[in-house]
Design an enzyme around this catalytic site. Structure first.
Site, mmCIF file in Angstrom:
data_model
loop_
_atom_site.group_PDB
_atom_site.id
_atom_site.type_symbol
_atom_site.label_atom_id
_atom_site.label_comp_id
_atom_site.label_asym_id
_atom_site.label_seq_id
_atom_site.Cartn_x
_atom_site.Cartn_y
_atom_site.Cartn_z
ATOM 1 N NE ARG A 28 -4.198 -1.961 1.108
ATOM 2 C CZ ARG A 28 -5.214 -2.438 1.815
ATOM 3 N NH1 ARG A 28 -5.445 -1.989 3.029
ATOM 4 N NH2 ARG A 28 -6.015 -3.344 1.297
ATOM 5 C CG ASP A 131 15.093 -17.299 15.240
ATOM 6 O OD1 ASP A 131 14.177 -17.948 15.776
ATOM 7 O OD2 ASP A 131 15.711 -17.699 14.236
ATOM 8 N N GLY A 189 7.599 -17.008 34.511
ATOM 9 C CA GLY A 189 8.043 -17.315 35.869
ATOM 10 C C GLY A 189 8.793 -18.632 35.956
HETATM 11 P P1 ATP Z 1 15.042 -17.599 9.920
HETATM 12 O O1 ATP Z 1 15.789 -16.643 10.824
HETATM 13 O O2 ATP Z 1 13.601 -17.571 10.169
HETATM 14 O O3 ATP Z 1 15.609 -18.976 9.893
HETATM 15 P P2 ATP Z 1 16.544 -16.827 7.577
HETATM 16 O O4 ATP Z 1 16.284 -15.682 6.661
HETATM 17 O O5 ATP Z 1 17.765 -16.714 8.440
HETATM 18 O O6 ATP Z 1 15.218 -17.042 8.416
HETATM 19 P P3 ATP Z 1 17.839 -18.889 5.950
HETATM 20 O O7 ATP Z 1 17.352 -20.263 5.668
HETATM 21 O O8 ATP Z 1 19.117 -18.759 6.675
HETATM 22 O O9 ATP Z 1 16.625 -18.169 6.703
HETATM 23 O O10 ATP Z 1 17.974 -18.091 4.560
HETATM 24 C C1 ATP Z 1 16.905 -18.026 3.627
HETATM 25 C C2 ATP Z 1 17.418 -18.046 2.220
HETATM 26 O O11 ATP Z 1 18.264 -16.899 2.006
HETATM 27 C C3 ATP Z 1 18.313 -19.225 1.847
HETATM 28 O O12 ATP Z 1 17.570 -20.382 1.497
HETATM 29 C C4 ATP Z 1 19.045 -18.682 0.625
HETATM 30 O O13 ATP Z 1 18.223 -18.718 -0.514
HETATM 31 C C5 ATP Z 1 19.253 -17.213 1.015
HETATM 32 N N1 ATP Z 1 20.596 -17.018 1.570
HETATM 33 C C6 ATP Z 1 21.008 -17.233 2.836
HETATM 34 N N2 ATP Z 1 22.322 -16.972 2.995
HETATM 35 C C7 ATP Z 1 22.762 -16.565 1.782
HETATM 36 C C8 ATP Z 1 24.035 -16.158 1.263
HETATM 37 N N3 ATP Z 1 25.110 -16.073 2.039
HETATM 38 N N4 ATP Z 1 24.112 -15.847 -0.043
HETATM 39 C C9 ATP Z 1 23.036 -15.903 -0.848
HETATM 40 N N5 ATP Z 1 21.810 -16.284 -0.426
HETATM 41 C C10 ATP Z 1 21.664 -16.608 0.869
#
Ligand code: ATP
Length: 327
Positions: A28, A131, A189
């Site tokens: 939006r 997290d 708690g």
């Molecule tokens: P959560 O905190 O909920 O686990 P997140 O964003 O940390 O979420 P990840 O599984 O670590 O989840 O990352 C999601 C996606 O981001 C990966 O599947 C990948 O496609 C992309 N990704 C993560 N790290 C990299 C990186 N270093 N380079 C390129 N792409 C990345």
């Protein structure tokens, strides 16, 4: 800088309640700005495969109260490779996307950072993860709802723990970050929180035991943060107590995926709405490669590389507070 006419938005990594409220706000606010919005489905996988459809104000109607993400989310191995990102960029060009909004956790923002460095596209990150482990923002979308869900569960487990005089080790999510464990322990708690950040070299479980499990109580609740790095989850601690103190009736409860679900809390809806609008306003001001966050109830801009690389510190005073309150 190239004029923005169309933005792309995606949700990536683990789903978090409030992501829909954020997609709605981004959509939006962008339309308000006169821009078109392309919804990229299943995170980077949709960018890689070209699974992209336009979002309108109507497509996000009645989504503010929904858990999960209407854009779906996924983990995408292809995006971790240069070839994969090249194909993703071809879709950016094909769909006329001039800027990208990424809603997700640490990994998702790491992907955004790499993409923005390799290709000439402004990227804005929005912290969406239960997290709460991103540096530079006090809260992330989904954290408050997950915390409320955990507290509700722990309250219920407390009833059975006290009826049976048991010690319960309850494992919560956090992926090596102890925010959910620490705050839920205070709010419910609990007698202790065992978190990865409490790394003074002291034996956390030993401390808890030496303070006297059950000296004055007939049941105990210990919240344990999942800890994939060192494998010290609830089962690990329960096993130790069973071995060293066989007189205690010890149980384990791993809350698992129910922590991610449910309708977002008001706090998360408001945070998601504020961050979504802030992301679009940041783009309009010419910002790029930043994460929008919140600190002291103000919107802040944090360079993405800081948000993902710096360790977000746990409040050490709260470790003390919990031990005072659990005597
Ligand atoms: P959560 O905190 O909920 O686990 P997140 O964003 O940390 O979420 P990840 O599984 O670590 O989840 O990352 C999601 C996606 O981001 C990966 O599947 C990948 O496609 C992309 N990704 C993560 N790290 C990299 C990186 N270093 N380079 C390129 N792409 C990345």
């Amino acid at each position: 800088m190239k004029e923005i006419k169309t933005i792309g938005v995606l949700t990536s990594g683990g789903d978090a309640p409030g992501m829909n409220a954020c997609i709605r706000a981004v959509t939006r606010a962008a339309i308000y700005q006169g821009w078109r919005v392309m919804g990229i489905h299943r995170g980077y996988l949709g960018l890689y495969e070209g699974d992209i459809k336009e979002l309108t104000t109507e497509s996000v109607s009645n989504t503010i109260k929904m858990g999960g993400t209407i854009l779906k989310t996924a983990r995408c191995m292809e995006f971790m490779t240069e070839d994969g990102r090249k194909q993703a960029y071809e879709n950016v060009l094909k769909f006329g996307i001039d800027a990208l909004i990424v809603i997700g956790g640490n990994g998702s923002l790491a992907g955004a950072q790499v993409f923005a460095l390799e290709y000439d596209i402004p990227v804005i990150g929005i912290p969406g993860t239960i997290d709460n482990d991103l540096y530079g923002t006090k809260a992330t979308i989904g954290y408050d709802t997950a915390l409320n869900t955990i507290v509700e569960c722990v309250d219920k487990i407390r009833d059975t723990a006290s009826s049976h005089d048991r010690i319960f080790f309850i494992e919560v999510m956090g992926r090596d970050a102890g925010f959910l464990a620490q705050m839920s322990a205070i709010a419910a708690g609990a007698e202790a929180a065992l978190i990865p950040e409490d790394n003074t070299g002291k034996d956390q479980l030993g401390e808890f035991i030496s303070r006297g499990i059950r000296k004055s109580k007939n049941s105990s609740i210990v919240i344990v943060s999942e800890s994939p790095k060192d494998g010290k989850g609830a089962e690990y601690y329960a096993k130790r107590v069973r071995k060293e103190y066989p007189q205690y009736d010890v149980r384990v409860s791993i809350l698992g995926h129910l922590q991610r679900g449910g309708t977002p809390s008001s706090v998360d809806r408001i945070l998601a709405s504020r961050l979504g609008v802030a992301a679009i306003e940041a783009l309009n001001e010419g910002q790029r490669n930043i994460m929008v966050g919140i600190d002291s109830n103000e919107i802040v801009y944090v360079p993405i590389n800081r948000a993902i690389k710096m360790d977000k510190p746990i409040d050490k005073d709260l470790i003390h507070l919990l031990s005072v309150l659990s005597i």
